[in-house]
Enzyme design. Structure first.
Site, PDB file in Angstrom:
ATOM      1  CB  THR A  98      -0.894   0.018   1.254  1.00 20.59           C
ATOM      2  OG1 THR A  98      -1.626  -1.207   1.312  1.00 20.59           O
ATOM      3  CG2 THR A  98      -1.862   1.181   1.208  1.00 20.59           C
ATOM      4  CE  LYS A 173      -5.113  -0.845   1.726  1.00 17.20           C
ATOM      5  NZ  LYS A 173      -5.280  -2.091   2.390  1.00 17.20           N
ATOM      6  CE  LYS A 248       1.572   2.207   4.087  1.00 14.56           C
ATOM      7  NZ  LYS A 248       2.184   0.960   3.673  1.00 14.56           N
TER       8      LYS A 248
END
Ligand code: NAD
Length: 309
Positions: A98, A173, A248
């Site tokens: 990611t 995402k 994050k």
């Protein structure tokens, strides 16, 4: 079984280790590398052939999968650490980490410039999904490259969605996780407000879960113990989806919002809220533990388990 590939797999950590093992189980030859010797040894126990360097893992591969902490690791590995230079022309580079959308786009450009094929393919489903082979992949790149990667992705997950061109997987995402972060804060604030009004957790859950407040943060990952027995709140907020990972992902969403000039007021607020939580009491907790921080910041008449004193 689909035809087998030679896969170079770089980054054998919490996610990459079990993902590489599932590729082996599906009949692929996997050549793995991680900086940490113990992780290489664990991967070898699962049938992964281990290489002496990332470049060696990539050299004979049809597809190179990376599962690394952040964009800077991916870009350094691709460039100065020689991964792209070591691979055969036309190798497919699927990055499942990611990372920032901007970094993902830069990675696509670097891969193409080196004569290879790029795909960003981040996942949701966490370590449990990585172990069980039930991850969801969201991919960005050319349709033909997605089709090439799909059998491998489906050996590690239950679903793979082609979201569009370069960076579209990362975009999907972080947009999804921005919804999730904001909605977990909303659900948690509603429970704390309900507590202050003398409303039981059960009553609020029974109404909201069948009314317009319904969402995953409420009905699957319910932040208070009781209504959803499997939610992390019932095991003292052991993750689950750890708060630092939510922090994050919200940070990546905030970066993208700022870069695009998007007025994502709640997304930016959620990023700050989770950054503070993850750096403090939430470090080892599921992200639903945010309810405790909200309760603590509320009127002193609230006890820590949410019952009015
Ligand atoms: P991790 O820290 O356990 O694994 C990353 C691994 O990369 C480490 O073992 C590290 O040694 C290795 N590494 C770093 N630089 C390297 C290099 N140059 N060469 C070889 N190895 C290198 O992290 P993780 O939990 O497996 O997460 C990996 C990625 O997946 C992250 O981007 C994370 O955001 C994402 N992700 C994690 C989860 C989760 O629940 N853990 C869920 C979804 C997505």
């Amino acid at each position: 079984m689909v035809s087998s590939s030679v896969v170079g797999f770089i980054g054998l950590g919490h996610m990459g280790g079990p993902m590489a093992a599932n590729l082996v189980k599906a009949g692929h030859r996997v050549i793995g590398y991680d900086l940490v010797p113990g992780l290489r040894a664990a991967a070898a126990d699962a049938g992964v052939e281990t290489a002496a360097s990332a470049a060696e893992a990539a050299a004979g591969a049809d597809v190179v999968i990376t599962m690394l902490p952040a964009g800077r690791h991916v870009l350094a590995l691709y460039g100065s650490e020689g991964l792209l230079a070591a691979a055969r022309p036309g190798t497919l580079f699927a990055d499942c980490s990611t990372i920032d959308v901007a970094d993902a786009r830069a990675a696509h450009e670097a891969v193409l410039a080196a004569g290879h094929r790029p795909l960003d393919a981040p996942v949701s489903g966490g370590v449990v999904g990585a172990e069980a082979g039930t991850l969801t992949f969201m991919a960005g790149g050319e349709a033909a490259d997605f089709a090439r990667a799909e059998p491998l992705l489906l050996a590690m997950g239950k679903k793979a969605v082609h979201c569009g061109g370069a960076g579209a997987g990362q975009a999907a995402k972080i947009c999804n996780n921005m919804i999730l972060g904001i909605s977990m804060i909303a659900v948690s604030e509603a429970f704390v407000l309900g507590e202050s009004l003398g409303l039981s957790h059960r009553a609020l859950f029974d109404v909201a879960s069948t009314a317009s407040g319904q969402c995953w943060a409420l009905t699957v990952n319910c932040p208070v113990p009781g209504p959803v027995p499997g939610s992390p709140a019932n095991r003292d907020y052991a993750p689950g989806f750890a708060a630092p990972l939510m922090a994050k992902d919200l940070g990546l969403a905030a970066n993208a919002a700022r870069a695009g000039g998007v007025d994502a007021e709640l997304g930016l607020r959620a990023a700050r809220t989770y950054a503070e939580f993850a750096e403090g009491e939430g470090e080892g907790q599921d992200f639903s533990g945010i309810v405790r921080a909200i309760r603590r910041r509320s009127e002193p008449s609230m006890t820590q388990n949410g019952t009015p004193e």
